[in-house]
Write an enzyme that holds these catalytic residues in place. Structure first.
Site, mmCIF file in Angstrom:
data_model
loop_
_atom_site.group_PDB
_atom_site.id
_atom_site.type_symbol
_atom_site.label_atom_id
_atom_site.label_comp_id
_atom_site.label_asym_id
_atom_site.label_seq_id
_atom_site.Cartn_x
_atom_site.Cartn_y
_atom_site.Cartn_z
ATOM 1 N N SER A 163 0.855 -1.184 0.000
ATOM 2 C CA SER A 163 0.000 0.000 0.000
ATOM 3 C C SER A 163 0.891 1.234 0.000
ATOM 4 O O SER A 163 1.665 1.426 -0.929
ATOM 5 C CB SER A 163 -0.952 -0.024 1.194
ATOM 6 O OG SER A 163 -1.847 1.070 1.142
ATOM 7 N N HIS A 190 -2.597 -1.281 -3.324
ATOM 8 C CA HIS A 190 -3.726 -0.378 -3.120
ATOM 9 C C HIS A 190 -3.535 0.854 -4.001
ATOM 10 O O HIS A 190 -2.688 1.708 -3.722
ATOM 11 C CB HIS A 190 -3.806 0.085 -1.664
ATOM 12 C CG HIS A 190 -4.112 -1.013 -0.701
ATOM 13 N ND1 HIS A 190 -3.945 -0.862 0.663
ATOM 14 C CD2 HIS A 190 -4.577 -2.275 -0.882
ATOM 15 C CE1 HIS A 190 -4.293 -1.982 1.273
ATOM 16 N NE2 HIS A 190 -4.674 -2.859 0.352
ATOM 17 N N ASP A 283 -4.370 -4.552 6.286
ATOM 18 C CA ASP A 283 -4.661 -5.457 5.182
ATOM 19 C C ASP A 283 -3.439 -6.323 4.870
ATOM 20 O O ASP A 283 -2.317 -5.833 4.802
ATOM 21 C CB ASP A 283 -5.067 -4.645 3.947
ATOM 22 C CG ASP A 283 -5.548 -5.522 2.804
ATOM 23 O OD1 ASP A 283 -6.155 -6.580 3.077
ATOM 24 O OD2 ASP A 283 -5.343 -5.138 1.629
#
Length: 342
Positions: A163, A190, A283
């Site tokens: 991310s 992401h 995540d």
């Protein structure tokens, strides 16, 4: 959500302020006209989110992002005109710690699409911040014996999740490597789907291996880096086909690393390495744990080299990573584990 705006173009800054002021959900704390001013204002009155332009006087948006993340870390969304024309600068900002990128809304009387798109992005950012606890302080082969089909020629899989700071981290661990033809590399980063193709092109310019975005129904390709390109979640089914699924719909992280890692744990019977890199939130931690329990090799980036030590921290807390490595050690480990040519 408290928001800071860093944009030296008065009309653009005012347009952003009016969009935010039009909803009772957010508050504009300040507007900075230079990169240095944005750094100072973050230190004095830290917002939940900064809307950062790339082209700023004194310090550009990339360096301002880097300074903010080092001194007064908060979530940063790059909001700039035609980001597709500034791909390298955009990915430098993402590497410096920005969460995502979007285009500055063009506001035309009677047409609120630009405003609606920005507000939708702000809702996503708010979910990420809330779920992360904030950033302050921080073609198939025939069936095998089990009745499953396997990807043609592919015998090992490298699954990478990232991310904040991820694009540059992914480029660094894969740079200068030619993966063996039986190894496929899948990256779940992401990033907004409107910019995923640019990410794939930018990454391809950095690597010696081919890079391609994943289309729904694709098979795994050996010797290739495959990039998730949808706001829906990347999945791998029992026939080893790649695709996208909107469920879970209310999940803040899109595409979700957890979702893909769990698919690998459930459906991939061959060798696999799961790598969880820098990123805000949690995540990927539970998905990496699922991979470890399925007998796969699991790696997390260490705190010192992470732009944001959120996702790797989640993996460490769950004991999901067999190895916790600095970024410059992950690439060599990957080559030693999977083979291929430097």
């Amino acid at each position: 959500m408290k928001i800071g705006i860093a944009n030296d173009v008065a009309m653009a800054a005012e347009a952003l302020r009016r969009v935010i002021a039009g909803t009772k959900l957010h508050q504009v704390l300040w507007i900075a006209r230079t990169g240095l001013e944005a750094v100072r204002m973050c230190a004095e009155n830290r917002p939940d989110l900064v809307l950062m332009d790339l082209n700023m006087p004194e310090l550009d948006g990339v360096e301002a992002t880097r300074r903010i993340m080092a001194e007064s870390p908060c979530a940063i969304l790059v909001v700039t005109g035609r980001p597709q024309d500034s791909v390298n600068q955009v990915f430098r900002a993402l590497g410096a710690g920005a969460l995502d990128v979007t285009a500055t809304p063009i506001l035309i009387p009677g047409h609120d699409q630009g405003a609606a798109q920005l507000l939708a992005k702000l809702r996503t950012m708010e979910k990420l911040i809330r779920h992360s606890g904030g950033m302050h302080g921080l073609q198939p082969r025939p069936a095998n014996g089990n009745g499953e089909r396997v990807a043609p020629g592919v015998r090992s899989l490298v699954a990478i999740g990232a991310s904040t700071g991820g694009p540059v981290a992914v480029a660094r661990i894969l740079a200068g490597w030619l993966a063996p033809p039986e190894c496929s590399i899948v990256v779940v980063q992401h990033i907004d789907e409107n910019f995923a193709d640019h990410f794939a092109k930018w990454l391809g310019d950095q690597l010696t291996m081919p890079v391609r975005p994943i289309e729904h129904g694709d098979a795994l390709l050996g010797g290739t880096v495959m990039i998730a390109k949808s706001n829906d979640h990347l999945v791998l089914d029992q026939n080893h086909q790649l695709g996208y699924d909107a469920v879970p719909k209310d999940y803040a992280y899109r595409p979700s690393v957890d979702v893909f890692f769990r698919c690998v744990a459930q459906h991939w019977r061959e060798d696999a390495v799961g790598i969880l890199l820098t990123g805000m939130g949690r995540d990927g931690g539970e998905g990496l744990l699922a991979m470890r329990r399925a007998g796969k090799t699991t790696v997390a980036q260490d705190q010192a080299t992470s732009a944001v030590y959120g996702m790797p921290r989640a993996a460490a807390e769950l004991d999901a990573a067999q190895l916790v490595l600095p970024l410059d050690k992950i690439g060599p480990f990957l080559r030693n584990t999977t083979g291929g040519k430097p």
